[in-house]
Design a protein around this motif. Sequence first.
Motif, short mmCIF file in Angstrom:
data_model
loop_
_atom_site.label_atom_id
_atom_site.label_comp_id
_atom_site.label_asym_id
_atom_site.label_seq_id
_atom_site.Cartn_x
_atom_site.Cartn_y
_atom_site.Cartn_z
N SER A 258 0.41 -1.42 -0.42
CA SER A 258 0.31 -0.15 0.28
C SER A 258 1.05 1.10 0.39
CB SER A 258 -1.08 0.07 1.66
OG SER A 258 -0.41 -0.23 2.66
N ARG A 259 1.98 1.63 0.77
CA ARG A 259 2.90 2.07 0.63
C ARG A 259 3.51 1.73 -0.35
NH1 ARG A 259 7.40 4.05 4.81
NH2 ARG A 259 8.16 6.61 3.95
N LEU A 260 4.97 1.63 -0.69
CA LEU A 260 5.58 1.52 -1.28
C LEU A 260 5.30 1.49 -3.31
CD1 LEU A 260 8.39 -0.11 0.72
CD2 LEU A 260 7.94 2.18 1.15
N ILE A 261 4.38 0.84 -3.68
CA ILE A 261 4.46 0.74 -4.51
C ILE A 261 2.90 1.31 -5.02
CG2 ILE A 261 3.54 -1.50 -6.33
CD1 ILE A 261 4.56 -3.58 -3.90
N GLU A 262 1.95 1.16 -4.49
CA GLU A 262 0.95 2.11 -4.59
C GLU A 262 0.81 3.75 -4.84
OE1 GLU A 262 -2.99 0.11 -3.79
OE2 GLU A 262 -2.38 -2.04 -4.97
N LYS A 263 1.52 4.09 -3.05
CA LYS A 263 0.95 5.04 -2.58
C LYS A 263 2.40 6.12 -3.00
CE LYS A 263 0.38 8.21 1.14
NZ LYS A 263 0.27 8.39 2.89
N GLU A 264 3.54 5.78 -2.31
CA GLU A 264 4.89 6.35 -2.69
C GLU A 264 5.18 5.82 -4.24
OE1 GLU A 264 7.46 6.98 0.58
OE2 GLU A 264 5.73 6.97 1.82
N GLN A 265 4.84 4.91 -5.85
CA GLN A 265 5.50 4.11 -6.67
C GLN A 265 6.92 4.37 -6.35
OE1 GLN A 265 3.16 5.97 -9.78
NE2 GLN A 265 1.74 5.37 -8.92
N LEU A 266 7.05 3.60 -5.53
CA LEU A 266 8.85 3.48 -5.24
C LEU A 266 9.26 2.20 -5.97
CD1 LEU A 266 9.61 4.96 -1.37
CD2 LEU A 266 9.97 6.29 -3.68
N ALA A 267 8.53 1.02 -5.54
CA ALA A 267 9.09 0.35 -6.02
C ALA A 267 8.24 -0.82 -6.73
CB ALA A 267 9.23 -0.72 -4.82
N LEU A 268 8.57 -1.38 -7.99
CA LEU A 268 7.52 -1.90 -8.14
C LEU A 268 7.21 -3.73 -7.65
CD1 LEU A 268 10.27 -3.36 -12.37
CD2 LEU A 268 7.81 -1.61 -11.24
N PHE A 269 8.04 -4.46 -6.52
CA PHE A 269 7.41 -4.94 -5.75
C PHE A 269 8.69 -5.13 -4.34
CE2 PHE A 269 10.99 -7.18 -7.68
CZ PHE A 269 11.34 -8.11 -6.54
N VAL A 270 7.97 -4.96 -3.24
CA VAL A 270 8.50 -5.29 -1.88
C VAL A 270 8.13 -6.80 -1.73
CG1 VAL A 270 9.79 -4.77 -0.09
CG2 VAL A 270 9.23 -3.10 -2.17
N ASN A 271 9.04 -7.91 -0.81
CA ASN A 271 8.69 -8.76 -0.02
C ASN A 271 9.81 -9.61 1.13
OD1 ASN A 271 7.20 -10.00 -2.10
ND2 ASN A 271 8.66 -10.17 -3.43
#
Length: 86
Positions: A26-39
């Motif tokens: 919700s934060r890193l991919i959608e809201k701030e659009q920093l990453a393609l994926f984070v696991n």
Amino acid sequence: SMDGDYAVLDVIEKLLSQGRSSRFNSRLIEKEQLALFVNANNPMNLDPGLFTVSGQPRAGVAVEKLEAAVSEELQRLQTDLVSEAE
């Protein structure tokens, strides 16, 4: 105990990276659009006690910026209560 640690880390893994409403998504991919994926991963069978975080920044996003945001989310686990909704 290691079993207790595993259970806690398993909950943290799910909270951070499982599903669209997870903190990383919700934060890193959608809201701030920093990453393609984070696991987040708690591979008990590989190395008990090991907890890993991996990700790929979007084009044009510095790795350091993504790392800082991941660190903030990990810090948040230590300082903020997890809501019932999560």
